[in-house]
Design a protein around this motif. Structure first.
Motif, PDB file in Angstrom:
ATOM      1  N   UNK A 152      68.370 -55.619  55.395  1.00  0.00           N
ATOM      2  CA  UNK A 152      67.378 -56.390  54.779  1.00  0.00           C
ATOM      3  C   UNK A 152      66.290 -55.279  55.282  1.00  0.00           C
ATOM      4  N   UNK A 153      64.917 -55.789  54.561  1.00  0.00           N
ATOM      5  CA  UNK A 153      63.911 -55.068  54.595  1.00  0.00           C
ATOM      6  C   UNK A 153      63.034 -55.348  55.777  1.00  0.00           C
ATOM      7  N   UNK A 154      61.921 -54.661  56.095  1.00  0.00           N
ATOM      8  CA  UNK A 154      61.055 -54.915  57.414  1.00  0.00           C
ATOM      9  C   UNK A 154      60.387 -56.290  57.174  1.00  0.00           C
ATOM     10  N   UNK A 155      60.003 -56.653  56.079  1.00  0.00           N
ATOM     11  CA  UNK A 155      59.487 -57.983  55.948  1.00  0.00           C
ATOM     12  C   UNK A 155      60.416 -59.137  56.175  1.00  0.00           C
ATOM     13  N   UNK A 156      61.916 -58.949  55.486  1.00  0.00           N
ATOM     14  CA  UNK A 156      62.693 -60.020  55.649  1.00  0.00           C
ATOM     15  C   UNK A 156      62.978 -60.047  57.198  1.00  0.00           C
ATOM     16  N   UNK A 157      62.921 -59.176  58.175  1.00  0.00           N
ATOM     17  CA  UNK A 157      63.086 -59.288  59.432  1.00  0.00           C
ATOM     18  C   UNK A 157      61.945 -60.111  60.108  1.00  0.00           C
ATOM     19  N   UNK A 158      60.720 -60.065  59.521  1.00  0.00           N
ATOM     20  CA  UNK A 158      59.796 -61.050  59.967  1.00  0.00           C
ATOM     21  C   UNK A 158      59.924 -62.364  59.707  1.00  0.00           C
ATOM     22  N   UNK A 159      60.280 -62.534  58.171  1.00  0.00           N
ATOM     23  CA  UNK A 159      60.518 -63.802  57.743  1.00  0.00           C
ATOM     24  C   UNK A 159      61.560 -64.466  58.601  1.00  0.00           C
ATOM     25  N   UNK A 160      62.628 -63.961  58.924  1.00  0.00           N
ATOM     26  CA  UNK A 160      63.708 -64.534  59.934  1.00  0.00           C
ATOM     27  C   UNK A 160      63.326 -65.081  61.113  1.00  0.00           C
ATOM     28  N   UNK A 161      62.198 -64.633  61.657  1.00  0.00           N
ATOM     29  CA  UNK A 161      61.615 -65.161  62.922  1.00  0.00           C
ATOM     30  C   UNK A 161      60.698 -66.280  62.840  1.00  0.00           C
ATOM     31  N   UNK A 162      60.368 -66.763  61.756  1.00  0.00           N
ATOM     32  CA  UNK A 162      59.096 -67.745  61.378  1.00  0.00           C
ATOM     33  C   UNK A 162      59.873 -68.970  61.734  1.00  0.00           C
ATOM     34  N   UNK A 163      58.911 -69.979  62.188  1.00  0.00           N
ATOM     35  CA  UNK A 163      59.419 -71.436  62.258  1.00  0.00           C
ATOM     36  C   UNK A 163      58.259 -72.313  61.568  1.00  0.00           C
ATOM     37  N   UNK A 164      57.444 -71.539  60.706  1.00  0.00           N
ATOM     38  CA  UNK A 164      56.462 -72.373  60.032  1.00  0.00           C
ATOM     39  C   UNK A 164      55.883 -71.536  58.885  1.00  0.00           C
ATOM     40  N   UNK A 165      54.748 -71.866  58.304  1.00  0.00           N
ATOM     41  CA  UNK A 165      53.877 -71.213  57.389  1.00  0.00           C
ATOM     42  C   UNK A 165      53.322 -69.702  58.131  1.00  0.00           C
ATOM     43  N   UNK A 166      53.077 -69.035  56.814  1.00  0.00           N
ATOM     44  CA  UNK A 166      52.560 -67.896  57.165  1.00  0.00           C
ATOM     45  C   UNK A 166      51.680 -67.337  56.045  1.00  0.00           C
ATOM     46  N   UNK A 167      50.514 -66.258  56.495  1.00  0.00           N
ATOM     47  CA  UNK A 167      49.733 -65.788  55.710  1.00  0.00           C
ATOM     48  C   UNK A 167      50.008 -64.264  55.375  1.00  0.00           C
ATOM     49  N   UNK A 168      50.093 -63.533  54.161  1.00  0.00           N
ATOM     50  CA  UNK A 168      50.601 -62.274  54.107  1.00  0.00           C
ATOM     51  C   UNK A 168      49.374 -61.289  53.651  1.00  0.00           C
ATOM     52  N   UNK A 169      49.375 -60.421  54.609  1.00  0.00           N
ATOM     53  CA  UNK A 169      48.504 -59.316  54.114  1.00  0.00           C
ATOM     54  C   UNK A 169      49.147 -57.959  53.936  1.00  0.00           C
ATOM     55  N   UNK A 170      48.657 -57.332  52.788  1.00  0.00           N
ATOM     56  CA  UNK A 170      49.300 -56.108  52.362  1.00  0.00           C
ATOM     57  C   UNK A 170      50.143 -55.965  51.185  1.00  0.00           C
ATOM     58  N   UNK A 171      51.005 -54.916  51.066  1.00  0.00           N
ATOM     59  CA  UNK A 171      52.045 -54.978  49.857  1.00  0.00           C
ATOM     60  C   UNK A 171      51.541 -54.654  48.627  1.00  0.00           C
ATOM     61  N   UNK A 172      50.180 -54.242  48.384  1.00  0.00           N
ATOM     62  CA  UNK A 172      49.970 -53.905  46.996  1.00  0.00           C
ATOM     63  C   UNK A 172      50.033 -52.716  46.620  1.00  0.00           C
ATOM     64  N   UNK A 173      50.310 -52.205  45.327  1.00  0.00           N
ATOM     65  CA  UNK A 173      50.398 -50.858  44.917  1.00  0.00           C
ATOM     66  C   UNK A 173      51.818 -50.158  45.175  1.00  0.00           C
ATOM     67  N   UNK A 174      52.187 -49.216  45.334  1.00  0.00           N
ATOM     68  CA  UNK A 174      53.560 -48.647  45.838  1.00  0.00           C
ATOM     69  C   UNK A 174      54.283 -48.608  44.835  1.00  0.00           C
ATOM     70  N   UNK A 175      55.674 -48.657  45.391  1.00  0.00           N
ATOM     71  CA  UNK A 175      57.045 -48.736  44.492  1.00  0.00           C
ATOM     72  C   UNK A 175      57.284 -50.145  43.893  1.00  0.00           C
ATOM     73  N   UNK A 176      57.684 -49.963  42.540  1.00  0.00           N
ATOM     74  CA  UNK A 176      57.996 -51.210  42.050  1.00  0.00           C
ATOM     75  C   UNK A 176      59.241 -51.896  42.439  1.00  0.00           C
TER      76      UNK A 176
END
Length: 207
Positions: free
Chosen positions: A72-96
């Protein structure tokens, strides 16, 4: 229901103009997302990931460290911890491939309410209303690109009337006419704007 602010690696905004202070029950940084969070003046409650790209000192933070060789990606680890809504910052540019994996997580788990990169402000909703400057560019498409949404859009140069929107057809670089803009959809859409001053002063309502 709690709401979480998540910072991830990749290009993010130079500053956050939205009223975020005191809004979130938890702030999570994914690996080098910690560098972005600190640059924007936020101090995460938790840092997660394999820590292969973060530059900041992580010793003082609560953290979940996983090996680099993982399913799993680092982002997926974070998503697995959530119990509600979220706002996401970052993730632009970089590898396709990183971007495709990131977007696929929205379908696997659920999309953020808002997503800000260096160049993008993306709202995720099935109903969106805003007072926008004339000529404001926006694009919209289903957040799950495997799905087909039925969309009605008003206040745009190219309006839609119960039009099917999917991977084969979505509204690319549409423009506001300068009056009230409304978008309603049978399924949640990703509604993308540029990070410009006209958006920051717009009156936006998300249902």
């Amino acid at each position: 229901m709690s709401e979480t602010l998540i910072f991830i690696g990749g290009e993010g905004p130079d500053k956050l103009e939205m009223p975020f202070s005191g809004r979130f029950s938890k702030i999570i940084a994914c690996d080098s997302g910690l560098d972005l969070a600190l640059a924007l003046g936020y101090h995460p409650d938790l840092v997660v990931g394999d820590m292969d790209s973060v530059k900041a000192d992580i010793s003082g933070y609560e953290k979940i460290v996983r090996p680099c060789d993982k399913d799993e990606s680092d982002f997926e680890i974070a998503l697995g911890l959530l119990d509600g809504d979220y706002v996401l910052i970052g993730g632009g540019g970089g590898r396709m491939d990183h971007l495709i994996n990131l977007y696929s997580c929205f379908s696997k788990y659920h999309p953020p309410k808002l997503w800000f990169t260096a160049k993008d402000a993306i709202f995720f909703s099935s109903r969106f209303e805003a007072c926008l400057d004339e000529g404001t560019l926006l694009s919209f498409y289903p957040y799950d690109l495997r799905s087909e949404a039925v969309v009605t859009a008003r206040g745009l140069v190219w309006e839609l009337d119960e039009r099917k929107v999917d991977l084969g057809f979505f509204s690319l670089s549409n423009r506001s006419r300068g009056d009230f803009t409304s978008i309603t959809s049978s399924l949640p859409l990703a509604i993308r704007f540029g990070m410009d001053k006209s958006l920051l002063k717009a009156k936006i309502y998300i249902c």
